[in-house]
Design an enzyme around this catalytic site. Structure first.
Site, PDB file in Angstrom:
ATOM      1  N   ASN A  20     -10.217  -5.136   1.928  1.00 28.58           N
ATOM      2  CA  ASN A  20      -9.376  -6.087   1.197  1.00 28.58           C
ATOM      3  C   ASN A  20      -9.241  -7.427   1.936  1.00 28.58           C
ATOM      4  O   ASN A  20      -9.483  -8.474   1.377  1.00 28.58           O
ATOM      5  CB  ASN A  20      -7.978  -5.508   0.980  1.00 28.58           C
ATOM      6  CG  ASN A  20      -8.018  -4.197   0.209  1.00 28.58           C
ATOM      7  OD1 ASN A  20      -8.872  -4.014  -0.648  1.00 28.58           O
ATOM      8  ND2 ASN A  20      -7.111  -3.295   0.523  1.00 28.58           N
TER       9      ASN A  20
ATOM     10  N   GLU B 270       6.581  -9.719   2.834  1.00 25.94           N
ATOM     11  CA  GLU B 270       5.808 -10.519   1.885  1.00 25.94           C
ATOM     12  C   GLU B 270       5.843  -9.906   0.495  1.00 25.94           C
ATOM     13  O   GLU B 270       6.209 -10.553  -0.465  1.00 25.94           O
ATOM     14  CB  GLU B 270       4.378 -10.756   2.387  1.00 25.94           C
ATOM     15  CG  GLU B 270       3.685  -9.509   2.897  1.00 25.94           C
ATOM     16  CD  GLU B 270       2.282  -9.756   3.435  1.00 25.94           C
ATOM     17  OE1 GLU B 270       1.945 -10.888   3.802  1.00 25.94           O
ATOM     18  OE2 GLU B 270       1.506  -8.792   3.499  1.00 25.94           O
TER      19      GLU B 270
ATOM     20  N   GLY C  35      -1.201 -10.328   5.414  1.00 24.62           N
ATOM     21  CA  GLY C  35      -0.159 -10.850   6.292  1.00 24.62           C
ATOM     22  C   GLY C  35       0.039 -10.036   7.552  1.00 24.62           C
ATOM     23  O   GLY C  35       0.901 -10.364   8.373  1.00 24.62           O
TER      24      GLY C  35
ATOM     25  N   GLY D 124       0.797  -1.213   0.000  1.00 27.23           N
ATOM     26  CA  GLY D 124       0.000   0.000   0.000  1.00 27.23           C
ATOM     27  C   GLY D 124       0.825   1.256   0.000  1.00 27.23           C
ATOM     28  O   GLY D 124       2.045   1.248   0.197  1.00 27.23           O
TER      29      GLY D 124
END
Lengths: 509, 509
Positions: free
Chosen positions: B380, B290, B384, B267
């Protein structure tokens, strides 16, 4: 004197009274004390500290860290004497709880695996003093813990000075039961090499230089016994639902016939449910848990359990007497570890535990409140439930569907405090039934939890709420204007039921 | 044809069209597809599936599992065609999101490390088919992944059959970048042997028997570029606060000068904050994360970062073109892993990461909502963030203090959905300032969060709430009758502020 208990001759001169030792504690200090759910707590120095605080004029306020809860009314006495400025990571004392809820004691409610991890990383300040109960001190000054390891090892290692309470009531036969493994400082840390519940990977003593031991106080007092209540009709039904579920899992190849290692939280429900395994078809069970309660020994005695790993043994008075007198019988079936090892996410995930913990209340989507009555008032603390639930292969939360003669439902539209969220809760079980939430979306979970787990008294109320929330829609439908209607009604009328007089039942009383 | 890309000669006969391959998908199937935050997703077969569902009369509804979100409007097209019955573990598509929030698609929002753990344990049913993007297939039938590993390896291993999308637009130079390690089945599992972000512990390919590959579809299309926005004044200020905090931690010996390995969520805010490290004094940074975004490569190019481990590379269009053309330059500084390894609690705890994730909103006690707008509507997914926040040595959540021109405060009295609770949130940072919550009790946290993080527009409102809640008392004071007042006001008036017209500001617009 005490040659068998204090084998390092140089340390015998450190024997002193509890009152003298307590003088090592000064205002503003951070103190780490042994004790995990009443087991292996310090029984003399904290009480002297409380006495001193009441008698002296000067302020004496400290930060007290422990493994978990203490026995012997230590938390009560320290609270009444105004000694506790800050307390972590867990407690169960009524007086302390009230002081916490009045904002007089700052209580830091932590995952039990994390306290010494933070302390080691210098995130909780310097630890001035450790007070550790021991069964013996070895030739090299090593401390032999008693009925718990908890945070004792890291407290002793990290503290500037250590006071040892050598408890003659704890049998020397405890020696060798412990396995102390301390993780390295990050980022240079090796894997935690436990591959099975019975693996021993550390030392049997807490290894500190003898010169750190500033005082030794001799005590002779048993641990406070556990306060767990016997199984009742509801807990037996919860155990029954759970055993049926596990049989079903084995039948469908999702669990081995031996079952993964079990974890069970402290308390009446978990203890009763675990006892229910005595009459189950499961054999060769193992535990990888934090507290070993009476039920663990019931299962060992029944030949159902072959090994149990924990951080403490918290037993009823008769069980405590029997187990401590009979340790040789259990020696090859038990190990006590530091709580950051018993509760370590690495091992919990690797072994794929079945984790059984108690919920104060659950909501229709599977979020669990373990700690805050009414969303505001601390009961005990999250304890190890989060350590286990997050990484278990099957995280189960158990609760009776109602409390207070039906005036409270343990299944609510929205929990006002979330300790475990939908992501970490696999199964909810009440005496009404069991909801297997794995792989389900929130709307599916709601239907299942209401149908299977809620008490019939509350099912329609919960369905009405959910139907109303569905009009608002979303992944997790809620009507925020009504989400706490049941809680607010309880605050106003003393019952979550709309009709105060009509709805009362005796069930569960 | 494609000798360099399909090195197992026997498999060359499996080349077929996307439409033919899509026929392997049948109604009711569980399908696992590659793709992690738009990187390395399948670009042809799912679209054919959507086309077929629109054209055919027979029902075609499936469970679709991926690594994380997909590009190429695949989720939109599948949703519009009515193909998605169940979707997990993450998504970011507007059309799919709406269908989820209408209850038409069952969305199972999971910690990203857990999907294949559950699949392996047979908790999500049998996986019928995997559709995996590859850069090449080796002589032995091994799959060379592209810009993500995500869940691809376990999907390919666990599925009955595999469709490979061989994407010629993904350079062969990707080969060797991946490190595929698959945990054993529990309870017989070894430690995950990663001790440093750069450790390679597995294979560079997804090792499956060639006969499992049922079809190969040739594609030639780049990944959808990331949609991350450039840094702005607020994100720069967030980065500034964070870098000051980290300098302070280093100065006080709580972090090494090199800093622990960094994780940053997907993001705009996390990307911008990470970019802020380019102008920080920190050197030799590493990532164990990630998603590797543009900022990772900014830091590598600036000589600030020496190694980055991820599960995918999700880049803007120009960065994607540059990195893929220039892979040799980054080869010794990068590794892509399965998401259950990149997000594994064992490694996260061992390395003691600094975890930086974005909050949708935080409450005054430090509970974080990452997913549910208004407490109900899925944005969303948790992704993680929970994997990292729980076990990081420092779990930071960042958000702008206000949204919608000040009509929404990101700091609220009580979050109506909890993804990360007080136990797992160490630091909250907004452009207003940073609150270090470690070792604090809830009442202390509230003061700090309101003073440091809340926008001035909302500080008094939040203080009033907290003062009122203090009358009710408790460890975590709340007034349940008023806890969602700000949210309800927004629903009614379009603003959380009591005075709708008077309070609006342009700041943050």
């Amino acid at each position: 004197m005490y040659e068998d208990r204090i084998r390092c001759a140089a340390l015998r001169g450190k024997i002193t009274s509890a009152a003298e030792a307590a003088k090592l504690v000064r205002n503003g200090m951070r103190v780490g004390a042994s004790g995990f759910t009443r087991a292996g707590d310090t029984k003399a120095v904290p009480i002297e500290l409380a006495r001193r605080a009441r008698e002296e004029q000067e302020p004496l306020r400290i930060t007290l860290m422990t493994g978990a809860s203490l026995g012997h009314d230590v938390d009560r006495m320290l609270t009444e004497a105004g000694v506790l400025e800050r307390r972590l990571p867990f407690q169960v004392d009524t007086t302390l709880r009230r002081a916490i809820n009045r904002g007089e004691v700052m209580f830091v409610d932590q995952h039990l695996s994390e306290t010494v991890e933070m302390l080691r990383a210098n995130l909780l300040g310097k630890l001035d003093l450790a007070i550790i109960e021991a069964a013996a001190i070895t030739e090299t000054g090593g401390i032999v813990p008693t009925t718990s390891v908890g945070n004792s090892a890291s407290f002793a290692i990290l503290a500037e000075k250590v006071i040892v309470e050598l408890n003659l009531a704890q049998p020397l036969a405890l020696e060798g039961l412990h396995d102390v493994w301390i993780p390295g400082r990050r980022p240079h840390r090796d894997p935690l090499p436990i591959l099975h519940p019975h693996d021993r990977v550390g030392t049997s003593i807490i290894d500190i230089p003898p010169e750190k031991i500033a005082a030794i106080v001799i005590t002779n007092e048993a641990d406070s016994p556990s306060t767990v209540l016997p199984a009742d009709e509801e807990t037996a039904r919860i155990a029954g639902h759970l055993i049926e579920f596990l049989k079903h899992e084995v039948k469908h190849g999702r669990m081995s016939a031996q079952l993964p290692p079990l974890q069970a939280g402290i308390g009446t429900i978990a203890n009763a449910v675990l006892s229910g395994f005595v009459n189950s078809p499961f054999e060769a069970l193992t535990m990888y848990s934090e507290v070993l309660q009476d039920s663990t020994f019931d299962l060992i005695d029944a030949g159902k359990m072959v090994f149990a790993s924990g951080a403490s043994m918290t037993l009823s008075a008769p069980r405590q007497a029997q187990v401590l007198a009979d340790l040789d019988r259990y020696r090859d079936k038990l190990v006590l570890r530091p709580q950051e090892v018993s509760n370590h996410p690495e091992v919990i995930r690797r072994l794929g535990l079945i984790a059984l913990n108690t919920a104060l209340e659950c909501d229709i989507y599977g979020n669990v409140n373990s700690t805050h009555v009414g969303g505001t008032h601390m009961m005990n603390g999250i304890g190890g439930s989060g350590d286990f639930a997050r990484n278990a292969s099957c995280a189960i939360f158990a609760t009776k569907a109602i409390a207070k003669d039906g005036r409270v439902s343990s299944i609510v539209p929205m929990v006002p405090h979330v300790d475990h969220n939908e992501h970490d809760v696999d199964v909810i079980v009440t005496e009404q039934g069991l909801a297997d939430l794995r792989g389900l979306a929130p709307r599916e979970r709601a239907k299942l939890i209401i149908d299977r787990c809620a008490h019939p008294l509350y099912r329609d109320l919960l369905r009405d709420y959910h139907d109303d929330a569905l009009k608002i829609g979303g992944q997790t439908p809620h009507n925020l204007a009504r989400a706490y209607e049941m809680h607010l009604r309880f605050n106003e009328t003393g019952s979550m039921l709309p009709d105060r007089t009509g709805g009362l039942v005796a069930s569960g009383a």
